[in-house]
Design an enzyme around this catalytic site. Structure first.
Site, PDB file in Angstrom:
ATOM      1  N   LYS B 153     -10.769   0.561   3.631  1.00  0.00           N
ATOM      2  CA  LYS B 153     -10.479  -0.797   3.474  1.00  0.00           C
ATOM      3  C   LYS B 153      -9.005  -0.745   2.985  1.00  0.00           C
ATOM      4  O   LYS B 153      -8.289  -1.685   3.507  1.00  0.00           O
ATOM      5  CB  LYS B 153     -11.176  -1.815   2.531  1.00  0.00           C
ATOM      6  N   GLU B 179      -9.541  -3.929  -8.165  1.00  0.00           N
ATOM      7  CA  GLU B 179      -9.344  -2.652  -7.540  1.00  0.00           C
ATOM      8  C   GLU B 179      -8.506  -1.720  -8.497  1.00  0.00           C
ATOM      9  O   GLU B 179      -8.441  -1.992  -9.453  1.00  0.00           O
ATOM     10  CB  GLU B 179      -8.670  -2.788  -6.221  1.00  0.00           C
ATOM     11  N   ARG B 180      -8.135  -0.573  -8.199  1.00  0.00           N
ATOM     12  CA  ARG B 180      -7.662   0.399  -8.835  1.00  0.00           C
ATOM     13  C   ARG B 180      -6.282   0.155  -9.152  1.00  0.00           C
ATOM     14  O   ARG B 180      -5.325  -0.124  -8.690  1.00  0.00           O
ATOM     15  CB  ARG B 180      -7.582   1.788  -7.849  1.00  0.00           C
TER      16      ARG B 180
END
Lengths: 457, 451
Positions: B153, B179-180
């Site tokens: 994604k 997210e990261r």
């Protein structure tokens, strides 16, 4: 009669005198496994360390409610009773860190797990440190060599990367960590192996293997056993990462293996259910993603030079990597090495499932010399595995020569990837063993581009 | 002072109020304890007790600590200064930068009325074959990128940023939710390197941040996008990675507050919470917001309640599939679930529409044939099926594409492909013009016919 009354009064006076401040103590009113409910303790703060009864029972404040305080126990002698006094310490529960930990099996509070003795000449550090912000990070681009061909070529790990190792029982997950730790000899990497819910026997065997390879001299084992209290199991990896951060702040490279996070998630579930919290999917606590994400976000390449590489392990059942905890952790890490039961039984060891394994950093963390060979091996191999599935029933004579060559090449790569434990490949050995993939003559347009870049070989 | 702390837990603090009438939902309260400012947002008021969620953490907080009220509710800068800056979800600048003057706006207020909503616009091409072919989008579209963990994604959303943002050079907003952090920093560095930082504003509430932080990032980011749309009358590109994490953060808050969850721990108010956000992402006559929203599929469960709730708001969806990624074909798109509202002969033309239908027919038969072949082998297929089998494999390979952002993994330079070339190539594959070309020739190329 008179005597016994005097006795009670003097005991009461002693009791009050012994507590530094009467308002700093409370009484146990309920006990449920490792959760203790206490009245009093009006002045404690969240995450304060408390003693229950005596100093052998240690807990921390997990929740402050209007009329009671909830304590989670991290250590107990099993002798707590309702009515026992609870003493506040005015200090947060801290982890302990000493450079003497090297070569030892320790718990988060600095006790040697072998002898049970406290290790001295260290410092208290927070169990959980504040997050490492986005702007304090920089590119992950230096390789951390595992010495395993299947990983270093196709799913490379960089310093500061989080790479999940996932697979069923007995597929060699821990062995990959051990191989990687042993391969860090003379590479100036400090290793921390975090054992969560391992049996004592497993841990002892693992320790003796490290000693045998002389890898224990740069390795700390931080462990909580199967029979430790769930809150202690929950805190153990955080404390280990806190220790790792101490080294990272000194500019060192640290490798942390966490074995394993499924057991950690199970301990967290146990706590949440005993504490009667609302749960989410599969009865895990609603914040189980955050429990793991904030832990693994400690892995980074810091802008000041140091790095923390994390290899968390997750054990699956029936080869299913799409269960809740596994997918959570896959979505946190920078890639995953999937180990397959089938490959293991076929003797293809390390039993990497090449289709499902991924490194999101890929070539960015490989040296140029490895990069070209690595990406070619991966492309050829995936294409071989897919083609082999579809064409397995086709008679070899009726295949086109291109197809036949492709299948032979694939078999050759698979054979070259087999590697016994503790026999790492150096960079040059890898290049020599796999350079045949580049020299293969073929007509594919993509690969011609590779050939024209041949100066890399 | 407006009250005192009476209870503390992981993510929330209860406050006994002196005068309940001076406190409202969404008010921001604070305490100054141990030389540290703790902030809270009011979420529930019951008589003279209010429940709050904490901005950061609660360590060292205890009963009796005095609480004060902030002047403003949650707000973020609302001026030209937003461009080039990175914000946290509470509106603080975290890039190495400061705001010269401060002009803030509440992050919850704006909504788009039916009257001002605009639905007209032209096609927007991404240069990614499989998107332009199966799920074409237009200016003002909301496109969802769905996938389980680790199927690509983020790579795809980065590729879209690369192609659309760099091509149009229109101002953009990036909202990173849960997210990261590493990816956030890499994205920032790349944008700085390509000299586009003055055209983008970013908000990050990443996975190392607590649930409050992650749940607010979307509101702050939307306010920035609305500034560009409403005040500057621009066509804005909005990238959200990942909208599912917003719902996930709300679940954590809901559980902490002891509210009953619906299935899988999702909050009771999930449908209205998602609507509140999605209804703001719209275009008006003055400006447009085209949004690309990554949606995480938990436990690979496409029927997940929250995923379906988010999907009901979108104009198009691209679904990524693990079984395709496993075969090494990227972007790993499931063409059967990938579609958009524009797949209509009146909008994309009859030729394009017919080619989609025919491709799907071939690929459906191909999946059936795959099962047959495992048992019988290819030799046993009828002539027609064998044709479908080989052509479908070529088609499947053709829809892989070398991406600009994954050059580092593949070593193959990225490619933009014109939709007309895609239509020609697909037509030629389907009608047999390329029957004697080896299937591997279609893997990781741009256009085949135009070399």
């Amino acid at each position: 009669m008179q005597d016994s009354v005097n006795d009670i009064i003097s005991r009461k006076i002693d009791y009050i005198a012994n507590q530094n401040n009467i308002y700093h103590s409370g009484k146990v009113i309920k006990l449920n496994e490792f959760i203790v409910e206490v009245t009093g303790l009006e002045d404690v703060f969240y995450f304060e360390k408390v003693f229950i009864g005596n100093e052998e029972n240690i807990g921390y404040v997990d929740k402050i409610e209007e009329n009671k305080v909830i304590i989670s126990l991290v250590r107990t002698n099993g002798q707590i009773a309702v009515g026992d006094s609870v003493i506040a310490t005015s200090e947060a529960l801290m982890a302990y860190f000493s450079k003497d930990f090297m070569g030892m099996i320790v718990d988060p509070f600095g006790y040697d797990k072998m002898t049970g003795k406290k290790i001295n000449n260290g410092t208290y550090i927070p169990i959980e440190t504040p997050k490492i912000g986005i702007m304090d990070r920089t590119d992950v681009n230096r390789p951390l060599e595992t010495g395993i061909a299947g990983i270093d070529l196709m799913f490379p790990i960089g310093r500061g990367q989080r790479q999940l190792i996932i697979g069923d029982k007995k597929t060699g997950k821990t062995q990959i960590c051990l191989d990687t730790i042993v391969n860090q000899k003379d590479k100036k990497v400090i290793c921390i192996y975090v054992a969560i819910g391992k049996t004592k026997k497993e841990l002892k065997r693992l320790y003796s293997q490290l000693v045998e390879k002389n890898a224990h001299v740069y390795t700390i084992i931080m462990a909580s056993f199967n029979d430790d209290l769930a809150p202690l199991i929950k805190l153990t990896p955080y404390a280990a990462l806190s220790v790792a951060e101490e080294f990272m702040r000194e500019g060192k490279d640290v490798l942390v293996c966490i074995d394993d996070l499924k057991k950690h998630a199970d301990a967290c579930r146990e706590i949440a259910l005993i504490a009667e919290k609302n749960t989410g999917r599969d009865a895990y606590p609603a914040d189980i993603f955050y429990t793991h994400s904030r832990l693994l976000e400690k892995g980074c390449q810091h802008k000041d030079g140091g790095s923390i590489t994390i290899l968390p392990i997750v054990e699956t059942k029936g080869g299913d990597i799409t269960d809740y905890i596994s997918t959570n952790i896959i979505s946190i890490t920078d890639g995953q090495i999937v180990l397959s039961d089938k490959m293991f039984q076929k003797g293809q060891k390390p039993a990497i499932n090449f289709g499902l394994s991924v490194s999101r950093l890929g070539g960015a963390v490989q040296k140029d010399s490895i990069k070209m060979i690595g990406s070619t091996v991966r492309r050829e191999l995936l294409s071989y595995l897919e083609t082999a599935d579809v064409y397995q029933l086709v008679n070899e004579e009726s295949m086109s020569p291109e197809l036949r060559a492709k299948l032979q090449e694939g078999k050759k790569i698979m054979e070259a990837l087999k590697q016994p434990k503790f026999s790492p490949f150096s960079e040059n050995e890898l290049i020599n063993k796999f350079k045949f993939v580049i020299h293969m003559p073929n007509q594919d347009s993509n690969k011609e581009e590779v050939d024209s870049d041949g100066d890399i070989i | 002072m407006i009250g005192k702390i009476i209870a503390v837990s992981d993510l929330s603090v209860k406050i006994l109020l002196n005068n309940p009438s001076e406190i409202k939902i969404q008010d921001i309260l604070y305490a100054n304890h141990n030389d540290h400012i703790y902030k809270f947002e009011v979420v529930e008021i019951n008589g003279n007790i209010c429940k709050t969620i904490v901005f950061d953490n609660v360590i060292y907080l205890k009963k009796g600590i005095p609480i004060f009220k902030s002047e403003d509710k949650l707000a973020i800068e609302y001026s030209d200064q937003i461009l080039g800056k990175v914000f946290d979800p509470y509106g603080n600048v975290i890039s190495n930068d400061t705001l010269k003057s401060v002009k803030k706006k509440n992050v919850y207020e704006r909504n788009v009325s039916l009257e001002e909503l605009d639905i007209q616009s032209g096609l927007l091409l991404t240069g990614i074959k499989v998107i332009d072919f199966f799920a074409p989008i237009q200016k003002g579209s909301k496109l969802g990128l769905l996938g389980g963990a680790g199927v690509g994604k983020t790579v795809l959303i980065k590729e879209l940023m690369n192609n659309v943002f760099k091509k149009f050079k229109s101002n953009s907003i990036f909202i990173g939710i849960g997210e990261r952090s590493r990816e956030g920093k890499e994205l920032y560095d790349e944008i700085v390197k390509s000299n586009l930082i003055d055209k983008i504003s970013m908000v990050f509430g990443q996975m190392g941040d607590n649930a409050t932080s992650r749940s607010k990032a979307i509101y702050s980011g939307l306010t920035l996008a609305e500034y560009l749309r409403d005040e500057k009358n621009q066509d804005v590109l909005l990238f959200v990675d990942n909208i599912y994490r917003y719902v996930q953060a709300l679940s954590e808050i809901s559980a902490e507050l002891g509210r009953s969850p619906i299935e899988n721990g999702y909050p009771t108010t999930m449908i209205s919470d998602v609507s509140k956000v999605e209804e703001r992402i719209n275009s008006t006559r003055e400006g447009s917001i085209t949004s690309f929203q990554a949606i995480y599929i938990p436990a690979d469960d496409y029927t997940d309640e929250s995923v379906q709730t988010i999907l009901s708001h979108l104009d198009g969806q691209i679904v990524l599939d693990r079984s395709i990624a496993e075969k090494g074909i990227y972007p790993a798109i499931d063409v059967f679930k990938t579609t958009s509202a524009l797949v209509d002969p009146d909008i994309i033309g009859k030729r394009h529409f017919d080619l989609i239908e025919k491709s799907l027919k071939f690929l459906t038969r191909y999946t059936e044939l795959e099962e047959i072949i495992v048992v019988l082998g290819i030799e046993e297929l009828s002539e027609e099926d064998r044709q479908i089998f080989y052509r479908s494999r070529k088609l499947r390979n053709y829809f892989s594409q070398p991406l600009f952002v994954s050059e580092q993994y593949t070593g193959i330079p990225g490619q933009l492909v014109d939709i007309n070339d895609v239509l020609d190539d697909v037509e030629n594959i389907l009608n047999g013009t390329y029957d004697d070309v080896d299937e591997s020739k279609f893997l990781y190329i741009g256009s085949y016919g135009r070399k």
